[in-house]
Scaffold this motif. Structure first.
Motif, short mmCIF file in Angstrom:
data_model
loop_
_atom_site.label_atom_id
_atom_site.label_comp_id
_atom_site.label_asym_id
_atom_site.label_seq_id
_atom_site.Cartn_x
_atom_site.Cartn_y
_atom_site.Cartn_z
N ASP A 194 69.85 4.23 -63.73
CA ASP A 194 69.20 4.81 -62.08
C ASP A 194 69.15 5.90 -61.09
OD1 ASP A 194 70.03 2.62 -59.45
OD2 ASP A 194 71.05 4.33 -58.83
N GLN A 242 62.38 1.67 -66.83
CA GLN A 242 63.37 1.65 -67.88
C GLN A 242 63.80 2.68 -68.20
OE1 GLN A 242 64.54 -0.95 -69.54
NE2 GLN A 242 63.26 -2.61 -68.00
N GLU A 253 67.84 8.20 -62.16
CA GLU A 253 66.47 8.59 -62.42
C GLU A 253 65.26 7.74 -62.31
OE1 GLU A 253 66.09 12.71 -63.15
OE2 GLU A 253 68.17 11.26 -63.35
N ARG A 254 65.35 6.62 -61.21
CA ARG A 254 64.75 5.67 -60.95
C ARG A 254 63.58 6.67 -59.58
NH1 ARG A 254 67.35 1.92 -57.65
NH2 ARG A 254 65.26 0.75 -57.27
N ALA A 286 62.31 2.45 -54.43
CA ALA A 286 61.66 3.02 -55.81
C ALA A 286 61.29 1.97 -56.14
CB ALA A 286 63.08 3.22 -56.51
N ASP A 287 60.43 2.58 -57.83
CA ASP A 287 60.50 1.77 -58.60
C ASP A 287 61.20 1.17 -59.66
OD1 ASP A 287 58.44 0.46 -60.10
OD2 ASP A 287 57.10 2.22 -60.32
N TRP A 288 60.84 0.30 -60.74
CA TRP A 288 62.70 0.34 -61.84
C TRP A 288 61.33 -0.20 -62.65
CZ3 TRP A 288 66.90 -1.37 -60.18
CH2 TRP A 288 67.57 -1.85 -58.82
N ARG A 342 64.36 9.31 -56.29
CA ARG A 342 63.90 8.97 -55.78
C ARG A 342 63.99 9.48 -54.39
NH1 ARG A 342 67.70 5.38 -58.06
NH2 ARG A 342 69.27 4.61 -56.29
#
Length: 172
Positions: free
Chosen positions: A24, A21, A26-27, A17-19, A61
């Protein structure tokens, strides 16, 4: 479906997953995650397991991982998006699997660590070949999956009753 026939559970951790803003839950997947999810889908297809039911966390994710992986399947199994998988402990995941109707033979569970890895460890009282050693060496990185088998009804699923039959993780 006879409850005497072996059942299989594929425990599939979401891809990388990406990080951004966002919360968690909705990542989204990172680029590497999108690539690994498709590869994992092909590897899942290679197992030859006819998935009857997919249980997928509602997190972004996991939903994206499943969408990319299932695209590689010869047919799309019935899919249930289940909010209880997000942040679930191994015990909570077992309780969820205990609810599976006995006419379902093979379940694919798409979720998160530490729950997915913990569930693979807790269920597996035995292992085939070097599956346990490979899983211990690699851990349970993103887009990895383990296949466990057991005999009996879904209500009888509990710690130690399954065999770790297979394990796969993407190359890093």
């Amino acid at each position: 479906m006879s409850v005497a026939e072996p059942r299989r559970i594929v425990l599939f951790r979401h891809a990388k997953a990406d990080w951004p803003q966002v919360t968690d839950h909705e990542r989204p997947l990172a680029e590497r995650g999108r690539l690994d999810a498709a590869v994992a889908g092909r590897k899942l297809t290679d197992t030859g397991i006819p998935v009857d039911l997919a249980l997928c966390s509602t997190a972004t994710r996991t939903r994206e991982t499943w969408k990319l992986a299932v695209h590689e399947f010869p047919h799309r199994p019935r899919t249930v998006y289940e909010e209880r998988i997000y942040e679930a402990s191994p015990g909570e995941l077992i309780a969820l699997l205990n609810e599976t109707p006995d006419d379902v033979r093979n379940v694919l569970l798409i979720g998160h660590n530490p729950g997915i890895q913990g569930l693979a460890d807790i269920l597996s009282g035995a292992a085939e070949g070097d599956a346990r050693e490979r899983m211990a060496r690699r851990g349970f990185p993103t887009a990895a999956f383990a296949v466990v088998t057991f005999d009996g009804s879904w209500k009888s699923l509990e710690p130690g009753v399954a065999t770790l039959a297979d394990y796969w993780a993407p190359s890093e």
